[in-house]
Design a protein around this motif. Structure first.
Motif, short mmCIF file in Angstrom:
data_model
loop_
_atom_site.label_atom_id
_atom_site.label_comp_id
_atom_site.label_asym_id
_atom_site.label_seq_id
_atom_site.Cartn_x
_atom_site.Cartn_y
_atom_site.Cartn_z
N ARG A 106 59.88 73.24 41.80
CA ARG A 106 59.56 73.33 43.23
C ARG A 106 60.21 72.15 43.93
NH1 ARG A 106 53.03 72.19 42.44
NH2 ARG A 106 53.28 70.25 41.31
N TRP A 237 46.13 64.64 41.62
CA TRP A 237 47.00 63.51 41.31
C TRP A 237 46.24 62.38 40.63
CZ3 TRP A 237 52.24 62.11 42.91
CH2 TRP A 237 53.00 63.21 43.34
N ASP A 240 47.79 60.02 38.29
CA ASP A 240 48.64 58.97 38.86
C ASP A 240 47.84 57.77 39.36
OD1 ASP A 240 50.65 61.24 38.98
OD2 ASP A 240 51.82 59.64 39.91
N ASP A 257 56.22 66.34 48.99
CA ASP A 257 55.26 67.26 48.38
C ASP A 257 54.93 68.43 49.32
OD1 ASP A 257 54.58 66.91 45.72
OD2 ASP A 257 52.45 66.85 46.18
N HIS A 260 57.25 73.32 49.45
CA HIS A 260 58.11 73.48 48.27
C HIS A 260 58.76 74.86 48.19
CE1 HIS A 260 56.26 69.97 45.74
NE2 HIS A 260 57.11 69.57 46.66
N MET A 363 55.75 59.22 32.60
CA MET A 363 54.58 60.07 32.46
C MET A 363 54.95 61.31 31.66
SD MET A 363 52.74 59.83 36.17
CE MET A 363 51.75 61.26 35.96
N TYR A 418 49.76 73.41 34.13
CA TYR A 418 50.76 72.35 34.37
C TYR A 418 49.97 71.06 34.43
CZ TYR A 418 54.34 69.68 37.06
OH TYR A 418 55.25 68.75 37.52
N TRP A 420 49.78 66.56 33.65
CA TRP A 420 50.49 65.28 33.59
C TRP A 420 49.68 64.28 32.79
CZ3 TRP A 420 50.64 65.16 39.63
CH2 TRP A 420 51.63 66.05 40.10
N PHE A 475 58.81 62.23 33.76
CA PHE A 475 59.39 61.47 34.86
C PHE A 475 58.84 60.06 34.85
CE2 PHE A 475 56.59 64.92 36.37
CZ PHE A 475 55.42 64.21 36.52
N ALA A 477 57.20 56.75 36.35
CA ALA A 477 56.23 56.42 37.40
C ALA A 477 56.01 54.92 37.31
CB ALA A 477 54.93 57.17 37.20
N GLY A 517 60.96 62.24 39.37
CA GLY A 517 60.22 63.51 39.40
C GLY A 517 60.66 64.38 40.56
N TRP A 518 61.66 63.94 41.32
CA TRP A 518 62.25 64.76 42.38
C TRP A 518 63.76 64.80 42.18
CZ3 TRP A 518 57.46 63.09 43.00
CH2 TRP A 518 56.57 63.97 43.61
N1 ARG Z 1 57.88 66.76 41.67
C1 ARG Z 1 57.20 67.21 40.52
C2 ARG Z 1 56.20 68.27 40.90
O1 ARG Z 1 56.20 68.69 42.01
C3 ARG Z 1 56.58 66.12 39.75
C4 ARG Z 1 55.79 65.20 40.55
C5 ARG Z 1 54.90 64.38 39.78
N2 ARG Z 1 55.15 63.00 39.88
C6 ARG Z 1 54.18 62.14 39.63
N3 ARG Z 1 54.41 60.86 39.70
N4 ARG Z 1 53.03 62.56 39.28
O2 ARG Z 1 55.41 68.69 40.14
#
Ligand code: ARG
Length: 562
Positions: A106, A237, A240, A257, A260, A363, A418, A420, A475, A477, A517-518
């Protein structure tokens, strides 16, 4: 959940100046740079045809290779696994229209440099079914055993609106959200840097959680907890919470964010098309040349060694035993690869850059997918009239479930889960079937009576990036106190001040960028590396289209003292 952090559905849509991933650390207009009619620059003609190593065939590597080719250089691409990196689209036998996005799925329209390449490669995007997004039919929030069905935020109990408001007020009161976004829209670099640099100084030591807890708007623990569980924009989140708040602010203020889009046909097509595309009017190479053609049809295999060889060369050994020496190399893989998978000479980087690579924090992330016979989730519950199953955010093991509709009478795809970080870690010991079973158990608790299994027509597909040899994480962090490391890695492409023995190797990839992560960060750092190689080989950007290195002294990220 789509907590309206940015005034996106109202002001933003009518404001002609969009919110983009412009800075804030380095507010260089990469989007204008890549679309400028004068192009990215030129190298001296005697350099035409010079080989440059590009290590890693993900998006960053492919953008690098593509742009180096257009400059008349000869990128030699090394890839240990498959072209695409974390833009990996998993196909299903017998179902050519469906792919499971194991990595990037996304993409925010604010990633304008990425969207330039999507357009140039003829790829289309479609709305991605995020929680409470306009195009998402319905969303279920399931916390502590209670489920709430919603089409809009206001369908939920008041606590969710309170949490949304608390986040908006916290950002306004403690992170200058409104003037920062205004400065991005205005592309007012002086104002943007003034505000952001102050936040960097104030907040580099602060965690995401600490930032929330110190806001009076989040005085309630329950509000902090709910916020962590359902998050902002795209989901929970809370994994994070230990990371630097600066990482979160970069995402929020640049609308990374929001809104998307998915890539029709699969994300992996973008790096693959950059590999095969034949741009017209390149320096040196005749029309019809592609990066693939320059590489004889295939990438070089896994890199095993990167050495310094005299005078100021970079020598790369690959798993076939072939050794090649280059005047410049771009390393685009996850930076930890330089520590354990690849034998490197210390002289590749100054010691402080090695420290930054060693301390980089990644992460993990796991996804679990199942192919189903049809989008049965759109069937209506005969009693309530609601969708049978919705996009789901929960505190259960599955955390986020996404429903990917390919048409009423076509197979559909469910991203059952999904996750993290710690939530991904919990799944690592389990095989694909165990993971699927666990997620179905969660979902059947949320949707009693729905027989998920009767619809599943494939074996489950799963991936955890942290256990992949060539990734070791999904990604980067940054943790609190990591700003200095990040600034060092990002600015490494500016090499005039480095000892000559440290020049000629460039780092790129989303982990080198400010927005790991982007995909936008992968693209922006690729363009930095391309500028770096061009400069290193005696070239320059056009006078009317200065590149990232040309504007670095003016726009570069603030350097914090030791
Ligand atoms: N952009 C990715 C997503 O939309 C990963 C974002 C997660 N990044 C983070 N630091 N948690 O899922």
């Amino acid at each position: 959940m789509t907590i309206p952090v940015t005034p996106d559905s109202t002001a933003a849509d009518t404001d002609p100046r969009p919110l983009t991933m412009f800075g804030p650390d380095f507010p260089f207009a990469y989007d204008d740079y890549v679309t400028h009619r004068s192009g990215l620059g030129a190298v001296p003609t005697y350099r035409h045809g010079t080989e440059v190593a590009v290590i890693g065939g993900g998006l960053s590597g492919m953008v690098t290779a593509y742009e180096l080719m257009k400059l008349g250089l000869k990128p030699i691409v090394y890839e240990a696994d498959q072209i695409g990196g974390r833009m990996r689209s998993h196909p299903f036998d017998g179902h050519p229209d469906v792919v499971a996005e194991m990595g990037a799925m996304r993409f925010p329209p604010s990633s304008t440099t990425l969207f330039h390449y999507l357009d140039a490669m003829g790829l289309r995007t479609e709305a991605f079914p995020n929680p409470l997004a306009d195009s998402t039919p319905s969303t279920v929030i399931d916390l502590k055993g209670e489920s709430y069905y919603a089409q809009h935020l206001d369908d939920l109990p008041p606590v969710f609106r309170e949490v949304s408001d608390a986040w908006q007020r916290t950002l306004e009161d403690h992170a200058e959200l409104i003037p920062l976004q205004q400065a991005i829209r205005d592309r007012d670099t002086a104002e943007l840097k003034r505000i952001w640099n102050d936040l960097v100084v104030r907040l580099d030591d602060q965690t995401f959680y600490g930032f929330l807890a110190s806001s009076k708007h989040f005085a309630s623990f329950r509000h902090r907890e709910v916020f962590g569980q359902v998050g902002f924009g795209t989901g929970g989140w809370d994994t994070d919470f230990p990371n630097s708040i600066l990482e979160i602010l970069r995402v929020v203020i640049t609308a990374a964010d929001d809104h998307h889009r998915g890539i029709v046909g699969g994300s992996q097509q973008l790096p693959l098309r950059l590999w095969t595309d034949t741009p017209a009017g390149m320096a040196h190479w005749p029309d019809g040349t592609s990066v693939r053609a320059l590489n004889g049809g295939s990438t070089r295999p896994r890199v095993t060694e990167v050495r310094r060889t005299a005078p100021h060369q970079v020598t790369v050994t690959d798993s076939s035993g072939e050794i090649r020496t280059y005047p410049a190399a771009v390393f685009t893989a996850q930076s930890w690869m330089l520590l354990n998978n690849i034998h490197c000479d210390d002289d590749l980087f100054p010691i402080d850059h090695w420290t930054a690579i060693e301390r980089t924090h990644y992460m993990g992330s796991t996804k679990v997918f199942a192919l189903v016979d049809r989008p049965f989730w759109k069937d209506k519950d005969p009693v309530t009239g609601r969708d049978l199953v919705s996009m789901t955010l929960t505190d259960r093991m599955s955390r986020g479930t996404y429903l990917l509709d390919h048409g009423d009478d076509k197979p559909g795809l469910i991203c059952l889960s999904y996750t993290w970080s710690d939530d991904s870690l919990k799944l690592l010991p389990l095989d694909a079937t165990e993971r699927m079973n666990l997620m179905i158990k969660s979902l059947e608790e949320i949707y009693p009576g729905v027989d998920f299994r009767s619809h599943i027509i494939s074996t489950p597909v799963t991936l955890s990036w942290e256990t992949e040899r060539d990734f070791m994480g999904a990604f980067k962090a940054n943790l609190p106190g990591h700003y200095r490391y990040q600034e060092r890695l990002f600015s490494h492409f500016i090499q005039d001040e480095l000892d000559p023995r440290h020049r000629g190797i460039f780092l790129a990839g989303d982990d080198i960028s400010w927005t790991a992560g982007w995909a936008e960060g992968a693209v922006q750092t690729a363009l930095n590396a391309v500028w770096g190689v061009m400069h290193h080989l005696g070239g320059a950007a056009p006078a009317d289209n200065p590149g990232p290195g040309d504007r670095y002294a003016e726009l570069g990220p603030i350097r914090l003292c030791d």
